[in-house]
Scaffold this motif. Structure first.
Motif, PDB file in Angstrom:
ATOM      1  N   GLY A   1     -44.885  -7.616  -2.693  1.00 22.66           N
ATOM      2  CA  GLY A   1     -43.437  -7.923  -3.710  1.00 22.66           C
ATOM      3  C   GLY A   1     -42.188  -8.553  -3.157  1.00 22.66           C
ATOM      4  N   ASP A   2     -42.912  -7.989  -1.535  1.00 22.72           N
ATOM      5  CA  ASP A   2     -41.241  -8.742  -0.730  1.00 22.72           C
ATOM      6  C   ASP A   2     -41.832  -9.857   0.343  1.00 22.72           C
ATOM      7  OD1 ASP A   2     -38.710  -7.780   0.022  1.00 22.72           O
ATOM      8  OD2 ASP A   2     -39.317  -6.435   2.248  1.00 22.72           O
ATOM      9  N   TYR A   3     -43.167 -10.415  -0.539  1.00 26.56           N
ATOM     10  CA  TYR A   3     -43.682 -11.690  -0.122  1.00 26.56           C
ATOM     11  C   TYR A   3     -42.821 -12.931  -0.091  1.00 26.56           C
ATOM     12  CZ  TYR A   3     -46.973 -15.779  -0.043  1.00 26.56           C
ATOM     13  OH  TYR A   3     -47.286 -17.160   1.148  1.00 26.56           O
ATOM     14  N   ARG A   4     -42.970 -13.430   1.107  1.00 21.64           N
ATOM     15  CA  ARG A   4     -42.431 -15.080   1.538  1.00 21.64           C
ATOM     16  C   ARG A   4     -43.189 -15.930   2.017  1.00 21.64           C
ATOM     17  NH1 ARG A   4     -40.100 -12.148  -2.086  1.00 21.64           N
ATOM     18  NH2 ARG A   4     -37.712 -11.815  -2.237  1.00 21.64           N
ATOM     19  N   GLU A   5     -43.293 -17.062   0.754  1.00 24.29           N
ATOM     20  CA  GLU A   5     -43.983 -18.674   1.819  1.00 24.29           C
ATOM     21  C   GLU A   5     -42.758 -19.206   2.704  1.00 24.29           C
ATOM     22  OE1 GLU A   5     -46.192 -22.123   0.336  1.00 24.29           O
ATOM     23  OE2 GLU A   5     -45.633 -21.339  -1.568  1.00 24.29           O
ATOM     24  N   MET A   6     -43.977 -18.951   3.517  1.00 26.66           N
ATOM     25  CA  MET A   6     -43.413 -19.966   4.461  1.00 26.66           C
ATOM     26  C   MET A   6     -42.837 -21.767   4.764  1.00 26.66           C
ATOM     27  SD  MET A   6     -45.175 -19.957   9.032  1.00 26.66           S
ATOM     28  CE  MET A   6     -45.959 -21.256   8.376  1.00 26.66           C
ATOM     29  N   PRO A   7     -42.311 -22.183   4.397  1.00 32.11           N
ATOM     30  CA  PRO A   7     -41.306 -23.266   4.667  1.00 32.11           C
ATOM     31  C   PRO A   7     -42.838 -23.895   5.187  1.00 32.11           C
ATOM     32  CG  PRO A   7     -39.593 -22.362   4.960  1.00 32.11           C
ATOM     33  CD  PRO A   7     -40.866 -20.798   5.299  1.00 32.11           C
ATOM     34  N   ASP A   8     -43.447 -24.853   4.839  1.00 28.15           N
ATOM     35  CA  ASP A   8     -43.422 -26.413   5.736  1.00 28.15           C
ATOM     36  C   ASP A   8     -43.156 -26.874   6.884  1.00 28.15           C
ATOM     37  OD1 ASP A   8     -45.444 -26.183   3.131  1.00 28.15           O
ATOM     38  OD2 ASP A   8     -44.125 -28.387   1.847  1.00 28.15           O
ATOM     39  N   ILE A   9     -41.617 -26.523   6.929  1.00 25.13           N
ATOM     40  CA  ILE A   9     -41.345 -26.704   8.122  1.00 25.13           C
ATOM     41  C   ILE A   9     -41.255 -25.904   9.228  1.00 25.13           C
ATOM     42  CG2 ILE A   9     -38.467 -26.269   7.461  1.00 25.13           C
ATOM     43  CD1 ILE A   9     -38.287 -28.408   9.144  1.00 25.13           C
ATOM     44  N   ALA A  10     -41.887 -25.087   8.849  1.00 26.08           N
ATOM     45  CA  ALA A  10     -41.509 -24.104  10.305  1.00 26.08           C
ATOM     46  C   ALA A  10     -43.093 -23.473  10.163  1.00 26.08           C
ATOM     47  CB  ALA A  10     -41.745 -22.330   9.384  1.00 26.08           C
ATOM     48  N   ARG A  11     -44.077 -24.114   9.228  1.00 31.31           N
ATOM     49  CA  ARG A  11     -45.439 -24.447   9.347  1.00 31.31           C
ATOM     50  C   ARG A  11     -45.669 -25.381  10.312  1.00 31.31           C
ATOM     51  NH1 ARG A  11     -50.548 -22.863   7.230  1.00 31.31           N
ATOM     52  NH2 ARG A  11     -50.224 -21.779   5.088  1.00 31.31           N
ATOM     53  N   GLY A  12     -44.887 -26.610  10.114  1.00 30.29           N
ATOM     54  CA  GLY A  12     -44.914 -27.516  11.689  1.00 30.29           C
ATOM     55  C   GLY A  12     -44.130 -27.341  12.917  1.00 30.29           C
TER      56      GLY A  12
ATOM     57  N   VAL B   1     -52.679 -17.924   9.885  1.00 25.83           N
ATOM     58  CA  VAL B   1     -51.848 -19.003  11.115  1.00 25.83           C
ATOM     59  C   VAL B   1     -50.501 -18.129  12.547  1.00 25.83           C
ATOM     60  CG1 VAL B   1     -50.467 -20.668  11.359  1.00 25.83           C
ATOM     61  CG2 VAL B   1     -52.331 -21.726   9.779  1.00 25.83           C
ATOM     62  N   LEU B   2     -50.250 -17.849  11.433  1.00 28.67           N
ATOM     63  CA  LEU B   2     -48.853 -16.932  12.010  1.00 28.67           C
ATOM     64  C   LEU B   2     -49.236 -15.583  13.153  1.00 28.67           C
ATOM     65  CD1 LEU B   2     -46.602 -15.978   9.216  1.00 28.67           C
ATOM     66  CD2 LEU B   2     -46.003 -17.677  11.842  1.00 28.67           C
ATOM     67  N   ARG B   3     -50.271 -15.016  13.179  1.00 25.94           N
ATOM     68  CA  ARG B   3     -51.669 -14.297  13.841  1.00 25.94           C
ATOM     69  C   ARG B   3     -52.325 -14.863  14.709  1.00 25.94           C
ATOM     70  NH1 ARG B   3     -52.429 -11.682   9.165  1.00 25.94           N
ATOM     71  NH2 ARG B   3     -50.882  -9.100   9.201  1.00 25.94           N
ATOM     72  N   ASP B   4     -52.913 -15.939  14.688  1.00 27.55           N
ATOM     73  CA  ASP B   4     -53.342 -17.082  15.545  1.00 27.55           C
ATOM     74  C   ASP B   4     -51.980 -17.283  16.406  1.00 27.55           C
ATOM     75  OD1 ASP B   4     -56.016 -16.195  14.109  1.00 27.55           O
ATOM     76  OD2 ASP B   4     -56.370 -18.516  13.281  1.00 27.55           O
ATOM     77  N   ALA B   5     -51.632 -17.417  15.691  1.00 28.17           N
ATOM     78  CA  ALA B   5     -50.352 -17.778  16.970  1.00 28.17           C
ATOM     79  C   ALA B   5     -49.750 -16.866  17.895  1.00 28.17           C
ATOM     80  CB  ALA B   5     -48.878 -18.726  16.135  1.00 28.17           C
ATOM     81  N   MET B   6     -49.344 -16.511  17.429  1.00 28.10           N
ATOM     82  CA  MET B   6     -49.237 -14.953  18.557  1.00 28.10           C
ATOM     83  C   MET B   6     -50.125 -14.702  19.527  1.00 28.10           C
ATOM     84  SD  MET B   6     -46.742 -12.131  15.827  1.00 28.10           S
ATOM     85  CE  MET B   6     -48.218 -12.352  14.460  1.00 28.10           C
ATOM     86  N   ASP B   7     -51.553 -14.837  18.229  1.00 26.59           N
ATOM     87  CA  ASP B   7     -52.621 -14.106  19.927  1.00 26.59           C
ATOM     88  C   ASP B   7     -52.594 -15.661  21.321  1.00 26.59           C
ATOM     89  OD1 ASP B   7     -52.820 -11.837  18.031  1.00 26.59           O
ATOM     90  OD2 ASP B   7     -54.681 -12.851  17.443  1.00 26.59           O
TER      91      ASP B   7
ATOM     92  N   ALA C   1     -54.911 -23.158   6.670  1.00 28.00           N
ATOM     93  CA  ALA C   1     -55.141 -21.860   6.345  1.00 28.00           C
ATOM     94  C   ALA C   1     -54.157 -20.683   5.982  1.00 28.00           C
ATOM     95  CB  ALA C   1     -55.663 -21.053   8.114  1.00 28.00           C
ATOM     96  N   PRO C   2     -54.499 -20.152   5.840  1.00 30.63           N
ATOM     97  CA  PRO C   2     -53.231 -18.456   4.966  1.00 30.63           C
ATOM     98  C   PRO C   2     -52.029 -18.651   6.004  1.00 30.63           C
ATOM     99  CG  PRO C   2     -55.575 -17.972   4.012  1.00 30.63           C
ATOM    100  CD  PRO C   2     -55.549 -18.976   5.192  1.00 30.63           C
ATOM    101  N   GLN C   3     -50.995 -18.242   5.915  1.00 32.08           N
ATOM    102  CA  GLN C   3     -50.278 -18.672   6.758  1.00 32.08           C
ATOM    103  C   GLN C   3     -49.836 -16.890   7.532  1.00 32.08           C
ATOM    104  OE1 GLN C   3     -46.947 -18.568   4.239  1.00 32.08           O
ATOM    105  NE2 GLN C   3     -46.233 -16.541   4.181  1.00 32.08           N
TER     106      GLN C   3
END
Length: 91
Positions: A61-72, A25-31, A20-22
């Protein structure tokens, strides 16, 4: 040479990160964990500003992609959280 066996009390987690889009993933994890952005950033050991950049829309312009290791790591935390508290105590 003598062989040494090490017994670990930690389960082998190896959760698969979501495709899923990062931001989702992050919002669902926080919830799921019931954490604020500041608490969640501390939980995953990243600066608050880094988490904020990961949560921005991709066209920002300030967006950064989350590294795969962080997703894991987030996936592992969620999998660990899903284990019943009794099982976590004995794992």
């Amino acid at each position: 040479m003598q062989s040494v066996s090490i017994k670990s009390n930690w389960p082998i987690v190896g959760a698969r990160p979501s495709k899923a889009p990062q931001q989702k993933v992050l919002r669902d994890a926080m919830d799921t964990l019931g954490l604020t952005r500041k608490e969640f950033a501390a939980r995953i050991h990243v600066p608050f500003r880094t988490l904020e950049k990961w949560l921005l829309p991709e066209d920002s312009g300030d967006y950064r992609e989350m590294p795969d290791i962080a997703r894991g790591y987030v996936a592992d935390i969620l999998q660990w959280h899903a284990i019943a508290p009794k099982e976590r105590a004995t794992a």
